[in-house]
Design a protein around this motif. Structure first.
Motif, short mmCIF file in Angstrom:
data_model
loop_
_atom_site.label_atom_id
_atom_site.label_comp_id
_atom_site.label_asym_id
_atom_site.label_seq_id
_atom_site.Cartn_x
_atom_site.Cartn_y
_atom_site.Cartn_z
N LEU A 80 11.07 56.98 34.71
CA LEU A 80 9.44 57.24 34.71
C LEU A 80 8.84 57.49 36.00
N ALA A 81 9.35 56.98 36.90
CA ALA A 81 8.64 57.28 38.20
C ALA A 81 9.60 58.45 39.11
N GLY A 82 10.60 58.89 38.28
CA GLY A 82 11.29 59.91 39.18
C GLY A 82 12.27 59.27 40.36
N LEU A 83 12.57 58.15 40.24
CA LEU A 83 13.30 57.21 41.14
C LEU A 83 14.94 57.62 40.89
N ARG A 84 15.57 58.44 41.70
CA ARG A 84 16.93 58.68 41.55
C ARG A 84 17.85 58.04 42.38
N ALA A 85 17.90 56.62 42.09
CA ALA A 85 18.84 55.86 42.22
C ALA A 85 19.54 55.32 41.30
N THR A 86 20.82 55.11 41.56
CA THR A 86 21.90 54.66 40.70
C THR A 86 21.54 53.12 40.33
N ILE A 87 21.46 52.77 39.15
CA ILE A 87 21.15 51.23 38.72
C ILE A 87 22.21 50.76 38.19
N VAL A 88 22.94 49.85 38.86
CA VAL A 88 24.13 49.12 38.59
C VAL A 88 23.76 47.51 37.97
N GLY A 89 24.34 47.82 36.59
CA GLY A 89 24.05 46.07 36.10
C GLY A 89 25.38 45.60 36.35
N VAL A 90 25.28 44.33 36.50
CA VAL A 90 26.70 43.30 36.75
C VAL A 90 26.53 42.37 35.56
N ARG A 91 27.35 42.55 34.48
CA ARG A 91 27.48 41.82 33.62
C ARG A 91 27.72 40.18 33.79
N VAL A 92 27.01 39.21 33.29
CA VAL A 92 27.38 37.80 33.67
C VAL A 92 27.27 36.96 32.27
N VAL A 93 27.15 37.75 31.46
CA VAL A 93 27.34 37.03 29.98
C VAL A 93 28.26 37.66 29.03
N ASP A 94 28.55 37.18 27.96
CA ASP A 94 29.47 37.83 27.07
C ASP A 94 29.17 39.34 26.53
N LYS A 95 30.20 40.00 26.40
CA LYS A 95 29.85 41.58 26.07
C LYS A 95 29.27 41.82 24.73
N VAL A 96 29.22 40.75 23.98
CA VAL A 96 28.56 41.18 22.62
C VAL A 96 27.04 41.02 22.99
N VAL A 97 26.53 40.36 24.02
CA VAL A 97 25.25 40.50 24.34
C VAL A 97 24.79 41.12 25.42
N CYS A 98 25.57 41.83 26.03
CA CYS A 98 25.33 42.66 27.35
C CYS A 98 26.21 43.74 27.50
N ASN A 99 25.89 44.87 26.85
CA ASN A 99 26.53 45.96 26.73
C ASN A 99 25.62 47.32 27.03
#
Length: 364
Positions: free
Chosen positions: A219-238
């Motif tokens: 929405l802001a036009g911010l062209r940074a790569t946003i990297v999520g680091v999964r810290v819970v089971d994959k069934v709730v974080c994907n």
């Protein structure tokens, strides 16, 4: 148009979105700080930290931004209590209970087990001071059935009107809190308060924070790569779930009179899976090492479940970040809980089954 220091960035940019409702809980915007010594130790080009540990004096961290929208909705609907779910040491459950009481709502929570640590016990002591209504379940596998039973019990009681908050505060309204956070960062960059990052690292649990940052950056036009680091089971974080959450929040913003944002696809979501370890709440060797490294170079506190795993991912990728400007989004509360912990009466304010947790020796 003049800018109000008390207004959210999303309201400043898109005034129609005030229709979403909002209750002021936090202290925003949070600062972005540079850590050159720690950057040199890690081997990254430049290290910035978005200090969302400072979102509130009662309790900080990433839940505050979400609860400002969620609790406003609960109050607007005439609800008297809120019901949510999380692990025994859940920061979300604690934040929800503290701020629910602050605005006059009664907190209820469904708790599932996690490995016991001194930090978990501190969270439970602080939680007890809100005199919450707690329902423990035997295991995470039993959660859906227990949740159904609780919903039925709530419905049958008919004495009050419950308001359900998903785990982590990751409802469409909660996601809007982090759409605003990304817009806030964009404003800080535009105003020259901090430089534009190349990559942003953030813990990914129930995906609401990550979804909001991705949507808000677009929405802001911010062209940074946003990297999520999964810290819970994959069934709730994907990635598909994160994209779905972002698009539900986008729809909410559009229906409130905000802009029409292009659809987020699963391919737009970057999630790292290699730093989860053996399970939720389980310490990892690299996480413990990075806790010590960070503590040696700055006053930032990490904990093993979320923030240490996220920072460990950043540290592990340092070689590819040697010429990059990296922003780590710190989501752990920095509020001092010691007065709450000191005033806790767990015998009076926690269910009997919880008291045994405090008598069991912690693993070394």
């Amino acid at each position: 148009m003049g800018r109000s220091m008390n207004d959210l960035e999303i309201f400043e940019r898109f005034p129609a979105t005030r229709a979403l409702g909002h209750v002021r809980l936090g202290q925003l915007p949070t600062p972005v700080e540079s850590y050159p010594t720690l950057a040199a130790e890690l081997g990254v080009g430049e290290l910035l930290i978005k200090r969302d540990d400072l979102t509130g004096s009662l309790y900080g961290g990433n839940k505050v931004r979400k609860l400002e929208f969620i609790l406003a909705d609960a109050l607007a609907g005439g609800h008297e209590r809120v019901w949510t779910v999380g692990a025994l040491g859940s920061h979300h459950v604690l934040a929800t209970a503290l701020y629910a009481r602050e605005v006059g709502l009664e907190p209820h929570a469904l708790h599932f087990p996690q490995p016991m640590t001194a930090h978990v016990l501190e969270v439970l002591r602080a939680l007890s001071t809100t005199q919450p209504v707690l329902t423990p379940v035997e295991s995470k596998n039993g959660l859906p059935f227990a949740m159904a039973k609780t919903h039925i019990r709530e419905w049958l009681s008919r004495d009050k009107n419950p308001y359900y908050i998903p785990g982590g505060g990751s409802s469409p309204l909660g996601v809007v809190g982090y759409v605003n956070a990304a817009l806030e960062l964009a404003r800080q960059i535009e105003d020259g308060e901090c430089p534009k990052p190349d990559e942003i690292y953030v813990a990914a649990g129930t995906c609401g924070t990550l979804a909001g940052l991705i949507l808000g950056a677009r929405l802001a036009g911010l062209r940074a790569t946003i990297v999520g680091v999964r810290v819970v089971d994959k069934v709730v974080c994907n990635a598909p779930l994160t994209a779905h959450m972002a698009n539900k929040a986008s729809q909410l913003i559009r229906e409130a009179g905000g802009p029409d944002i292009p659809k987020i696809c699963a391919g737009d979501v970057t999630l790292l899976d290699d730093f989860f370890g053996e399970g939720y709440g389980e310490e990892t060797p690299e996480g413990l090492r990075v806790i010590e490294t960070v503590a040696a170079h700055c006053d930032l506190e990490l904990e093993p479940t979320y923030t240490a795993k996220t920072f460990a991912a950043l540290a592990a990728r340092a070689q590819s970040l040697a010429d990059k400007r990296v922003l780590y989004w710190h989501t752990l509360s920095g509020a001092d809980l010691s007065p709450l912990i000191a005033s806790a009466n767990i015998d009076r304010d926690l269910p009997p089954s919880y008291r045994a947790l405090f008598d069991t020796p912690l693993p070394h």
